[in-house]
Structures are given as structure tokens and as C-alpha cells.
Design an enzyme around this catalytic site. Structure first.
Site, PDB file in Angstrom:
ATOM      1  N   HIS A 170     -11.054  -0.656  -0.021  1.00 43.35           N
ATOM      2  CA  HIS A 170     -11.466   0.786   1.145  1.00 43.35           C
ATOM      3  C   HIS A 170     -10.169   0.021   2.247  1.00 43.35           C
ATOM      4  CE1 HIS A 170     -13.171  -0.043   5.023  1.00 43.35           C
ATOM      5  NE2 HIS A 170     -14.883   0.331   4.676  1.00 43.35           N
ATOM      6  N   TYR A 171     -10.682   1.129   2.928  1.00 48.22           N
ATOM      7  CA  TYR A 171      -9.278   1.690   3.872  1.00 48.22           C
ATOM      8  C   TYR A 171      -8.694   0.219   4.657  1.00 48.22           C
ATOM      9  CZ  TYR A 171     -12.450   2.495   8.396  1.00 48.22           C
ATOM     10  OH  TYR A 171     -13.526   2.346   9.587  1.00 48.22           O
ATOM     11  N   ARG A 172      -8.837  -0.243   4.945  1.00 46.04           N
ATOM     12  CA  ARG A 172      -8.643  -2.456   5.750  1.00 46.04           C
ATOM     13  C   ARG A 172      -8.121  -2.569   4.673  1.00 46.04           C
ATOM     14  NH1 ARG A 172     -14.979  -2.195   8.538  1.00 46.04           N
ATOM     15  NH2 ARG A 172     -14.437  -0.513  10.208  1.00 46.04           N
ATOM     16  N   ARG A 198       0.715  -1.226  -0.467  1.00 51.46           N
ATOM     17  CA  ARG A 198      -0.159  -0.020  -0.013  1.00 51.46           C
ATOM     18  C   ARG A 198       1.451   1.274   0.133  1.00 51.46           C
ATOM     19  NH1 ARG A 198      -5.490   0.240   2.768  1.00 51.46           N
ATOM     20  NH2 ARG A 198      -6.641   1.223   1.161  1.00 51.46           N
TER      21      ARG A 198
END
Length: 181
Positions: free
Chosen positions: A128-130, A113
Site C-alpha cells: 500500500h502507499y502508506r 522504499r
């Protein structure tokens, strides 16, 4: 092919090193599974062109690994830059998963990331941020149930698609042998 917000996007990057300020992405691969880890589709596996100067900055481990796998030659011959690879990957993902719904899935995906944020920000924003990081389960198993670790062996080819397939299989292994249903 059906877009489904419960589908999971799995990703692996091969890089010239571990520092996104200095190193670059040289291969990207994705695949999509359903919520039960059944592989629905494999995305494009793309070598990302980098200059000889950039490739010359690799340390000994990266030179040996990526030369031995043939990736360095694929990178030199690749017509795709970061943005091209990013757009092709997003076009594939749009067929299977709505933007913003899937966590980023894989092994040590925090590192991937960081590189996406720097070099492929549109793709990074598609997730998604997860995180669904298989290495978290590996670390917990090492501490809480070390006897199961020998039951899953990785090939460690350091080729992006092989690595993702192994990540999916590893999570399935931990689901069966570590996570109680």
C-alpha cells in the site's frame, strides 16, 4: 497460512550505502504479522549478489559491519540477483497478504522504499502507499516521553531478519508504554 488484508508486511534491507543512485541492496528479509503484531511467518532471507566492484564502493562503516556479520561473503556467493530476490519475496507475501493492502512496515522504511522503487519495483508496488514506520514513534517518544526510551534496547546486528524482529518488538513496546489504549 491464510491471506488476510489486515496482516502486516515487515521488511528490512541491508544496502552498500544510503544512496539508491549509487548503492545497491545486498540483503532482503520480510516477515508477516497479524494486526496485533503476532509473527505469522518469516519470509526468505536472501543475500543479493553484487559485483566486487560494487562492493568496493562501500564506505568504512559498511565494510566493517557487513564483513563482520558475514554478509559480504554471502553476497559474493549468492546466486540471486535483484529480480530473483524480488520474485521470491513476492511469492512468499502472496500467501499471506493481498497486494496493495499492507503498508510497508519497519524502521526508517522510507529509505528501504527508495531502494525498492529503484531495484525491486514489483515488490515496491506490492505494498500500500502508506507507511508504518516505527522510527516515527521513537522520535515522538524522544520528544514527548523520553523516560521510556531506555526500556527498549536494540542489538543492532544489521542483519535483515534480526532487524525486522526487533522492529516488531519495538512497536509492541511502544504500544504498551507509549500509545494509550
Amino acid at each position: 497460512m491464510a491471506e488476510n488484508q489486515n496482516n502486516l508486511i515487515w521488511i528490512d534491507l541491508e544496502m552498500t550505502g544510503l544512496d539508491p543512485e549509487r548503492d545497491r541492496i545486498i540483503e532482503i528479509a520480510t516477515l508477516v504479522t497479524d494486526a496485533n503484531l503476532n509473527i505469522l511467518a518469516e519470509g526468505p532471507v536472501l543475500a543479493v549478489h553484487q559485483s566486487d566492484e560494487q562492493l568496493g564502493l562501500m564506505d568504512e562503516w559498511n565494510v566493517r559491519t557487513h564483513t563482520g556479520s558475514g554478509l559480504v561473503e554471502r553476497v559474493k556467493a549468492s546466486p540471486f540477483n535483484d529480480h530473483d530476490a524480488e520474485l521470491q519475496t513476492i511469492e512468499f507475501l502472496k500467501q499471506w497478504v493481498p497486494a496493495g493492502t499492507s503498508p510497508i512496515c519497519g524502521n526508517s522504511v522510507g529509505q528501504d522504499r527508495r531502494f525498492l522503487f529503484r531495484y525491486m519495483p514489483e515488490l515496491e508496488a506490492y505494498f500500500h502507499y502508506r507507511y508504518l514506520d516505527v522510527s516515527t514513534l521513537k522520535e515522538l517518544a524522544r520528544r514527548w516521553k523520553p523516560e521510556i526510551l531506555a526500556g527498549f534496547k536494540k542489538q543492532n546486528t544489521h542483519q535483515a531478519l534480526d532487524d525486522i524482529r526487533e522492529s516488531v518488538a519495538e512497536l509492541a513496546y511502544y504500544r504498551e508504554h507509549f500509545i494509550q489504549k
